[in-house]
Design a protein around this motif. Sequence first.
Motif, PDB file in Angstrom:
ATOM      1  N   ILE B 387     -20.356  11.364  13.921  1.00 56.33           N
ATOM      2  CA  ILE B 387     -18.949  11.115  13.577  1.00 56.33           C
ATOM      3  C   ILE B 387     -18.731  11.302  12.084  1.00 56.33           C
ATOM      4  O   ILE B 387     -19.417  10.680  11.279  1.00 56.33           O
ATOM      5  N   PRO B 388     -17.781  12.163  11.714  1.00 59.57           N
ATOM      6  CA  PRO B 388     -17.517  12.330  10.276  1.00 59.57           C
ATOM      7  C   PRO B 388     -16.980  11.025   9.686  1.00 59.57           C
ATOM      8  O   PRO B 388     -16.070  10.425  10.259  1.00 59.57           O
ATOM      9  N   GLY B 389     -17.557  10.605   8.556  1.00 53.72           N
ATOM     10  CA  GLY B 389     -17.079   9.375   7.920  1.00 53.72           C
ATOM     11  C   GLY B 389     -15.756   9.637   7.212  1.00 53.72           C
ATOM     12  O   GLY B 389     -15.628  10.602   6.472  1.00 53.72           O
ATOM     13  N   VAL B 390     -14.763   8.804   7.462  1.00 55.13           N
ATOM     14  CA  VAL B 390     -13.510   8.928   6.710  1.00 55.13           C
ATOM     15  C   VAL B 390     -13.113   7.550   6.207  1.00 55.13           C
ATOM     16  O   VAL B 390     -13.443   6.543   6.826  1.00 55.13           O
ATOM     17  N   ASN B 391     -12.406   7.547   5.091  1.00 53.10           N
ATOM     18  CA  ASN B 391     -11.886   6.285   4.587  1.00 53.10           C
ATOM     19  C   ASN B 391     -10.517   6.063   5.230  1.00 53.10           C
ATOM     20  O   ASN B 391      -9.562   6.756   4.918  1.00 53.10           O
ATOM     21  N   TYR B 392     -10.455   5.112   6.150  1.00 51.22           N
ATOM     22  CA  TYR B 392      -9.184   4.878   6.841  1.00 51.22           C
ATOM     23  C   TYR B 392      -8.137   4.325   5.890  1.00 51.22           C
ATOM     24  O   TYR B 392      -6.952   4.400   6.160  1.00 51.22           O
ATOM     25  N   GLY B 393      -8.568   3.745   4.806  1.00 51.05           N
ATOM     26  CA  GLY B 393      -7.633   3.267   3.798  1.00 51.05           C
ATOM     27  C   GLY B 393      -6.808   2.096   4.277  1.00 51.05           C
ATOM     28  O   GLY B 393      -7.200   1.344   5.165  1.00 51.05           O
ATOM     29  N   LEU B 394      -5.629   1.983   3.679  1.00 53.55           N
ATOM     30  CA  LEU B 394      -4.839   0.762   3.850  1.00 53.55           C
ATOM     31  C   LEU B 394      -3.725   0.879   4.859  1.00 53.55           C
ATOM     32  O   LEU B 394      -3.188  -0.114   5.300  1.00 53.55           O
ATOM     33  N   HIS B 395      -3.324   2.098   5.191  1.00 50.63           N
ATOM     34  CA  HIS B 395      -1.999   2.205   5.808  1.00 50.63           C
ATOM     35  C   HIS B 395      -1.967   2.869   7.173  1.00 50.63           C
ATOM     36  O   HIS B 395      -0.936   3.404   7.570  1.00 50.63           O
ATOM     37  N   THR B 396      -3.077   2.848   7.898  1.00 49.45           N
ATOM     38  CA  THR B 396      -3.118   3.583   9.160  1.00 49.45           C
ATOM     39  C   THR B 396      -1.897   3.305  10.038  1.00 49.45           C
ATOM     40  O   THR B 396      -1.199   4.224  10.460  1.00 49.45           O
ATOM     41  N   TYR B 397      -1.615   2.027  10.289  1.00 51.09           N
ATOM     42  CA  TYR B 397      -0.542   1.724  11.240  1.00 51.09           C
ATOM     43  C   TYR B 397       0.846   1.922  10.636  1.00 51.09           C
ATOM     44  O   TYR B 397       1.780   2.286  11.353  1.00 51.09           O
ATOM     45  N   ALA B 398       0.977   1.701   9.330  1.00 46.57           N
ATOM     46  CA  ALA B 398       2.274   1.913   8.694  1.00 46.57           C
ATOM     47  C   ALA B 398       2.636   3.395   8.750  1.00 46.57           C
ATOM     48  O   ALA B 398       3.761   3.759   9.099  1.00 46.57           O
ATOM     49  N   ILE B 399       1.675   4.250   8.417  1.00 40.55           N
ATOM     50  CA  ILE B 399       1.944   5.682   8.445  1.00 40.55           C
ATOM     51  C   ILE B 399       2.181   6.141   9.875  1.00 40.55           C
ATOM     52  O   ILE B 399       3.053   6.951  10.154  1.00 40.55           O
ATOM     53  N   GLU B 400       1.400   5.582  10.790  1.00 40.41           N
ATOM     54  CA  GLU B 400       1.532   6.032  12.170  1.00 40.41           C
ATOM     55  C   GLU B 400       2.922   5.736  12.738  1.00 40.41           C
ATOM     56  O   GLU B 400       3.453   6.511  13.526  1.00 40.41           O
ATOM     57  N   ASP B 401       3.518   4.619  12.322  1.00 42.73           N
ATOM     58  CA  ASP B 401       4.863   4.312  12.802  1.00 42.73           C
ATOM     59  C   ASP B 401       5.875   5.344  12.321  1.00 42.73           C
ATOM     60  O   ASP B 401       6.844   5.641  13.011  1.00 42.73           O
ATOM     61  N   ILE B 402       5.640   5.883  11.126  1.00 39.32           N
ATOM     62  CA  ILE B 402       6.533   6.929  10.621  1.00 39.32           C
ATOM     63  C   ILE B 402       6.229   8.237  11.356  1.00 39.32           C
ATOM     64  O   ILE B 402       7.128   8.966  11.770  1.00 39.32           O
ATOM     65  N   LEU B 403       4.921   8.493  11.548  1.00 39.99           N
ATOM     66  CA  LEU B 403       4.504   9.731  12.207  1.00 39.99           C
ATOM     67  C   LEU B 403       5.018   9.820  13.637  1.00 39.99           C
ATOM     68  O   LEU B 403       5.345  10.902  14.125  1.00 39.99           O
ATOM     69  N   VAL B 404       5.080   8.674  14.328  1.00 43.10           N
ATOM     70  CA  VAL B 404       5.521   8.662  15.719  1.00 43.10           C
ATOM     71  C   VAL B 404       6.929   9.247  15.823  1.00 43.10           C
ATOM     72  O   VAL B 404       7.211  10.073  16.694  1.00 43.10           O
TER      73      VAL B 404
END
Lengths: 313, 432
Positions: B387-404
Amino acid sequence: MSQQKTKRGEIDLPVRLKDSKRQKTGVYFRKKVGWLFIIVSIIAITIFNFYPMVQAFLLSFQSGMGANLEYVGFDNWRRLFGDPTFIAALTNTSIYLLIQVPLMIVLALFFSVLLNDPNLKFRGFFRIAIFLPCVTSLVAYSVIFKYLFGVDGIINLFLLNFGIISEAINFLADPVWAKVVIILAITWRWTGYNMIFYLAALQNVDKSIYEAARMDGANAIQQFFQITVPMLKPIILFTSITSTIGTLQIFDEVVNITNGGPGNATLSISQYIYNLSFEYTPDFGYASTVSYVIVILVIILSIIQFRVAGEKK
Amino acid sequence: MKKFYLMLMLVVGMVVLAACSSGDEEASEDSGSEGSSSVDTITAWAWDPAFNIAALEKAKEAYDGDGEYEVEVIENAQDDIIQKLNTGLSSGTTKGMPNIVLIEDYRAQSFLQAYPDSFYPLTDVINSEDFAEYKIATTSYDGEQYGVPFDTGVAGLYVRTDYLEEAGYTVEDVTNITWDEYIEIGKSVKEATGKNMLTMDPNDLAPIRMMIQTNGSWYVDEDGSTPNIAENETLVKAFETYKKMMEADITKVVSDWSQFVGAFNSGDVASVPTGNWITPSVKQAAEQSGQWAVVPMPRLDMDGAVNASNLGGSSWYVLNVDGKEEAADFMLNTFGSNPDLYQTLVKDIGAIGTYSAAAEGDAFAAEDEFFNGQTIIADFSKWTEEIPGVNYGLHTYAIEDILVTGMQDYLNGTELETVLENVQGQAEAQLK
């Protein structure tokens, strides 16, 4: 002091004067005690109502992750007006408000007049049936609505079986239908609650007014609009204000039926506040700014409703 | 009058209570800063009784260190844990906080950064090299290791072998494929069996998350906070793939978890691309035993993408409150260094940890009847390493709500470039 007074009273004051003196002391005492009682509630209200309100107001000028808050002036307020998610939430909530509240008030009035008819059989049963939804748990009925309107839900089954539609409608995944489902749900839940207020008020309307109206040849519809509605005006004002406040704060139904989706199409302001505080990286400052929008809206709408309904005073 | 006194007593009681609790708070803060007191009981919060809670209970049994303390395991829903942690930590009170808490990897950074000093660094306690590499980025902050990596969240593609056969495919044909190939196979499967290839929830962008991680990309830059949307080629590709999937008419739209599980349990879909934690739910349909296989996750059709990804996954954290030494000792002795515990976890509850040394045990090589004798645990552990390591950072769900919302616009015909630029703008405005 009091000893002296009593003494003087005992010695030479006439009976009537003595009584009034005693009364005065009593009033004085009662006033003092009254203040004591009020002070307790004042302290309680200050601690549990005003302090959090002021704190939240101060918080609305701060921003930052979790506990790292700093004062940012009006940044949160500026951010608010350029925040499409907030605007979406505000729009959705306004739609609920504009459609649901009038719909529910009219329905509640209609049912209450019907159920107030003394000639109606099984009146108690009908009253209970319509009032019952509002004693059910918010979460429980939301979940039931969600299943009713699911793709494999009973509504789709019904519509399919009667040939009204040819393919199941995915109510909860469609931006318009999802809103309709939520409006239906809250109307179902709260109509009975408002109806009870109208029923109570109707009991107080003098029957002779209707009798007189009938003598003058007024039909049922005329009676309704010329007598019932004007008589219930204060109650209609009360229910529309409480319903407005309730709908502006709508949370449970949206979270449990659609969780704000599809794509924020049903997101309410309260859910957005929740998301800002607990779903995303917490920004309690911005969340309280959004909360204050509800406060401001409630104040404005209540003033408008008072003006509209209370004009004759 | 009676009522009045009752009311009075209630109010006075509340005032007194409020006063008392603030006093306690100061007291506990004082002792917390000294950090030398020892405790008899440490508490641990987690969600999912069949998985994480069970794992904690097994850990309690497996503990063989010198510490003399009780471990109290408390089950909370994940949402409740997030709420309680946020309210507790932001108010600055440590009263009622657990010693050990499970946090989802997507949220870890936001907690670590929003409440600095609230978590106890475990850099000197556990050896971070013992764990899967991709978990370290999410569980550490500012050079310190805070989390004990636990649930892998490694994703796989669960497929119905019987449906594939009907359409003329074998398990090999779906192994190590790209999403584009997956869509083509999906079309044939639908033609042959009438079944949809997978379920999609328009409110949930988990497929996008899994897709972009196959290419080592995320919604934010490596700093963990700058939104990386408009210029993100991987995300563009993922969006295009998502739309292709929708337009290929191979998806069954669902709107919640129970519909999602219902779809594969009732045989409505031919595959489930998701995290390994779905295994128990797949196995619920006992009559489908022998008809399933798990293959590596499809990858995005671009250079550098691999057939391994992640969805969800969580890790243990120790709070910086009284009992932190004991909690750290418990963690070290169980999830931090005990390969036997991981064997038990796999055997008894099917929980795959990310402790590398555990992967060599027998339990990981066990064959699973339901999956036609496939050694799924061993396969999953193998993919975990890729699995490629990624820094999920702080805003996964906040950004996802905009992306949806962006995704809805895109599906309804708005240009992708415009959509992603909008999302980028919104995300930048909101996530300062």
